[in-house]
Design a protein around this motif. Structure first.
Motif, PDB file in Angstrom:
ATOM      1  N   GLU A  10       0.777  -1.327  -0.254  1.00 55.91           N
ATOM      2  CA  GLU A  10      -0.174   0.219   0.164  1.00 55.91           C
ATOM      3  C   GLU A  10       1.268   0.922   0.508  1.00 55.91           C
ATOM      4  O   GLU A  10       0.512   2.108  -0.241  1.00 55.91           O
ATOM      5  CB  GLU A  10      -1.246  -0.182   0.954  1.00 55.91           C
ATOM      6  CG  GLU A  10      -2.214  -0.950   0.830  1.00 55.91           C
ATOM      7  CD  GLU A  10      -1.593  -2.558   1.316  1.00 55.91           C
ATOM      8  OE1 GLU A  10      -2.473  -2.983   1.645  1.00 55.91           O
ATOM      9  OE2 GLU A  10      -0.535  -2.474   1.723  1.00 55.91           O
ATOM     10  N   MET A  35       5.218   2.103  -4.716  1.00 53.85           N
ATOM     11  CA  MET A  35       4.841   2.645  -6.571  1.00 53.85           C
ATOM     12  C   MET A  35       5.669   2.014  -6.880  1.00 53.85           C
ATOM     13  O   MET A  35       6.791   2.324  -6.387  1.00 53.85           O
ATOM     14  CB  MET A  35       4.918   3.892  -5.840  1.00 53.85           C
ATOM     15  CG  MET A  35       4.448   4.862  -7.196  1.00 53.85           C
ATOM     16  SD  MET A  35       4.648   5.992  -7.208  1.00 53.85           S
ATOM     17  CE  MET A  35       5.165   7.158  -8.568  1.00 53.85           C
ATOM     18  N   SER A  78       1.478  -0.788  -5.192  1.00 52.49           N
ATOM     19  CA  SER A  78      -0.018  -0.836  -5.292  1.00 52.49           C
ATOM     20  C   SER A  78      -0.263   0.390  -6.550  1.00 52.49           C
ATOM     21  O   SER A  78      -1.862   0.709  -6.406  1.00 52.49           O
ATOM     22  CB  SER A  78      -0.289  -0.758  -4.165  1.00 52.49           C
ATOM     23  OG  SER A  78      -0.205   0.918  -3.787  1.00 52.49           O
ATOM     24  N   LYS A  79       0.670   1.184  -6.545  1.00 54.00           N
ATOM     25  CA  LYS A  79       0.696   2.218  -7.696  1.00 54.00           C
ATOM     26  C   LYS A  79       1.409   2.448  -8.722  1.00 54.00           C
ATOM     27  O   LYS A  79       2.516   1.864  -8.226  1.00 54.00           O
ATOM     28  CB  LYS A  79       0.652   3.666  -6.954  1.00 54.00           C
ATOM     29  CG  LYS A  79       0.404   3.957  -5.388  1.00 54.00           C
ATOM     30  CD  LYS A  79       0.468   4.360  -4.733  1.00 54.00           C
ATOM     31  CE  LYS A  79      -0.509   4.836  -3.047  1.00 54.00           C
ATOM     32  NZ  LYS A  79      -0.513   3.734  -2.254  1.00 54.00           N
ATOM     33  N   THR A 135      -5.874  -0.795  -6.048  1.00 55.68           N
ATOM     34  CA  THR A 135      -4.231  -0.383  -7.460  1.00 55.68           C
ATOM     35  C   THR A 135      -4.887   0.690  -8.155  1.00 55.68           C
ATOM     36  O   THR A 135      -6.021   0.924  -8.186  1.00 55.68           O
ATOM     37  CB  THR A 135      -4.379  -1.371  -8.302  1.00 55.68           C
ATOM     38  OG1 THR A 135      -4.072  -2.729  -7.616  1.00 55.68           O
ATOM     39  CG2 THR A 135      -2.563  -1.197  -9.179  1.00 55.68           C
ATOM     40  N   ARG A 136      -3.914   1.102  -8.197  1.00 49.22           N
ATOM     41  CA  ARG A 136      -3.903   2.715  -8.953  1.00 49.22           C
ATOM     42  C   ARG A 136      -3.156   2.553 -10.344  1.00 49.22           C
ATOM     43  O   ARG A 136      -1.559   2.786  -9.651  1.00 49.22           O
ATOM     44  CB  ARG A 136      -3.708   3.891  -8.155  1.00 49.22           C
ATOM     45  CG  ARG A 136      -5.194   4.027  -6.686  1.00 49.22           C
ATOM     46  CD  ARG A 136      -4.952   5.585  -6.882  1.00 49.22           C
ATOM     47  NE  ARG A 136      -5.984   6.168  -5.543  1.00 49.22           N
ATOM     48  CZ  ARG A 136      -6.673   6.673  -4.913  1.00 49.22           C
ATOM     49  NH1 ARG A 136      -6.319   7.975  -5.237  1.00 49.22           N
ATOM     50  NH2 ARG A 136      -7.270   6.763  -4.708  1.00 49.22           N
ATOM     51  N   TYR A 191      -1.523   5.921 -13.461  1.00 44.35           N
ATOM     52  CA  TYR A 191      -1.549   6.474 -14.027  1.00 44.35           C
ATOM     53  C   TYR A 191      -0.722   6.178 -15.556  1.00 44.35           C
ATOM     54  O   TYR A 191       0.162   5.617 -15.604  1.00 44.35           O
ATOM     55  CB  TYR A 191      -0.634   7.587 -13.768  1.00 44.35           C
ATOM     56  CG  TYR A 191      -0.040   8.905 -14.147  1.00 44.35           C
ATOM     57  CD1 TYR A 191      -0.447  10.163 -14.013  1.00 44.35           C
ATOM     58  CD2 TYR A 191       0.895   9.008 -14.955  1.00 44.35           C
ATOM     59  CE1 TYR A 191      -0.596  11.133 -14.840  1.00 44.35           C
ATOM     60  CE2 TYR A 191       1.357  10.697 -15.826  1.00 44.35           C
ATOM     61  CZ  TYR A 191       0.219  11.338 -15.688  1.00 44.35           C
ATOM     62  OH  TYR A 191       0.744  12.257 -16.795  1.00 44.35           O
ATOM     63  N   THR A 243      -7.508   4.522 -13.077  1.00 45.63           N
ATOM     64  CA  THR A 243      -6.489   4.683 -14.189  1.00 45.63           C
ATOM     65  C   THR A 243      -6.421   6.246 -14.044  1.00 45.63           C
ATOM     66  O   THR A 243      -8.060   6.454 -13.671  1.00 45.63           O
ATOM     67  CB  THR A 243      -6.959   4.235 -15.357  1.00 45.63           C
ATOM     68  OG1 THR A 243      -8.111   4.893 -15.696  1.00 45.63           O
ATOM     69  CG2 THR A 243      -6.519   2.134 -15.174  1.00 45.63           C
ATOM     70  N   LEU A 295      -1.842   9.976  -7.420  1.00 48.01           N
ATOM     71  CA  LEU A 295      -1.428   8.164  -6.853  1.00 48.01           C
ATOM     72  C   LEU A 295      -1.040   8.519  -5.260  1.00 48.01           C
ATOM     73  O   LEU A 295      -1.533   7.141  -4.375  1.00 48.01           O
ATOM     74  CB  LEU A 295       0.033   7.611  -7.552  1.00 48.01           C
ATOM     75  CG  LEU A 295      -0.096   7.230  -9.096  1.00 48.01           C
ATOM     76  CD1 LEU A 295       1.336   6.936  -9.184  1.00 48.01           C
ATOM     77  CD2 LEU A 295      -0.843   6.320  -9.196  1.00 48.01           C
ATOM     78  N   TRP A 296      -1.202   9.538  -4.860  1.00 45.30           N
ATOM     79  CA  TRP A 296      -0.616   9.186  -3.136  1.00 45.30           C
ATOM     80  C   TRP A 296      -2.138  10.348  -2.096  1.00 45.30           C
ATOM     81  O   TRP A 296      -1.919  10.163  -1.399  1.00 45.30           O
ATOM     82  CB  TRP A 296       0.671   9.672  -2.866  1.00 45.30           C
ATOM     83  CG  TRP A 296       1.725   8.765  -3.195  1.00 45.30           C
ATOM     84  CD1 TRP A 296       2.411   9.060  -4.510  1.00 45.30           C
ATOM     85  CD2 TRP A 296       2.011   7.407  -2.418  1.00 45.30           C
ATOM     86  NE1 TRP A 296       3.557   8.227  -4.309  1.00 45.30           N
ATOM     87  CE2 TRP A 296       2.982   7.536  -3.451  1.00 45.30           C
ATOM     88  CE3 TRP A 296       1.268   6.922  -1.667  1.00 45.30           C
ATOM     89  CZ2 TRP A 296       3.242   6.271  -3.560  1.00 45.30           C
ATOM     90  CZ3 TRP A 296       2.668   6.395  -1.736  1.00 45.30           C
ATOM     91  CH2 TRP A 296       2.849   5.248  -1.850  1.00 45.30           C
TER      92      TRP A 296
END
Length: 253
Positions: free
Chosen positions: A130, A133, A156-157, A185-186, A188, A223, A249-250
């Motif tokens: 978590e 990245m 997670s990113k 999950t994210r 970019y 996304t 993302l954060w």
């Protein structure tokens, strides 16, 4: 502050240079920090190390950012075709790049089995996925996308800038179908309007990124597809996106 270290990549019998950014007052505190792993680490911080003489200037950004991080920039090999091979998870035949014998999976095993444990053991990290990245641009963007799919238990990113996904779109799609991703999950995804040689190239880049976004959305993954107007395939354009992907993302809920 940037520290530089070297870690042996046993499978390739070679050293990998690691550029580690530590937040201000790191050595005066006992705080633990989330970690951002990034490819092409030599291009992140100092112009004198950057391939084309201009870095992302990420140190200056992070020193002023309102959330502290440790950043681990993994430098690529610079000999011959090795960067393409290390940052490609598949064997690829491409009319522009030629034949790529990708060992990206082998490289990622090294990252999660050797580099990440070393960083977690030697620095005050928050080691959980978590708070971890992955990010990169161009072939590094491709590897970031592959990483968030195939190694989702560790990350997670992902920030995937100007990703070279077009060279292995079918393989990436198949990879995505083989993995269950955590719903937190994210990802970019970005591409620049001036990266392609013509409008057809821009259309393909847009199509590929939006298709990846759609496939991830079908898996309930958030996304952020971003077309950078006037964006080029360069460190200057990627530098401009740092506050965008960091906030997304954060910080976004």
């Amino acid at each position: 502050m940037i520290e530089k270290l070297h870690i042996q990549f046993e499978a390739m019998n070679s050293l990998r240079t690691i550029h580690v950014y530590l937040p201000p007052f790191y050595h005066e505190s006992q705080e633990r920090y989330p970690v951002i792993y990034m490819y092409d680490g030599h291009n992140l911080f100092h112009d004198e190390n950057a391939t084309y003489g201009y870095s992302w200037h990420m140190e200056e950004f992070l020193d002023q950012y309102d959330k502290p991080f440790i950043v681990v920039g993994i430098e690529c090999p610079h000999e011959g075709n090795q960067r393409l091979e290390e940052y490609c998870p598949y064997d690829v035949e491409n009319s522009f790049l030629g034949t790529i014998h990708g060992y990206g999976q082998l490289f990622m095993d090294f990252v999660v089995e050797v580099v990440k444990p070393y960083i977690d053991n030697h620095y005050r990290t928050i080691p959980f996925r978590e708070c971890t990245m992955i990010g990169g641009s161009s072939m590094g963007g491709l590897m970031s996308l592959y990483t968030i799919i195939a190694y989702n238990q560790y990350f997670s990113k992902a920030a995937c800038l100007s990703s070279s996904i077009g060279i292995c779109m079918d393989a990436l799609t198949n990879e995505m179908n083989q993995h269950d991703l955590n719903v937190d999950t994210r990802v970019y995804l970005s591409w620049g309007s001036e990266e392609s040689r013509n409008k057809r190239g821009l259309a393909y880049a847009s199509m590929h990124n939006l298709e990846i976004s759609h496939l991830l959305n079908q898996k309930h993954i958030m996304t952020y597809p971003y077309l950078q107007v006037n964006g080029r395939h360069s460190e200057q354009s990627w530098q401009q996106q740092i506050p965008i992907f960091m906030d997304y993302l954060w910080k976004s809920k």
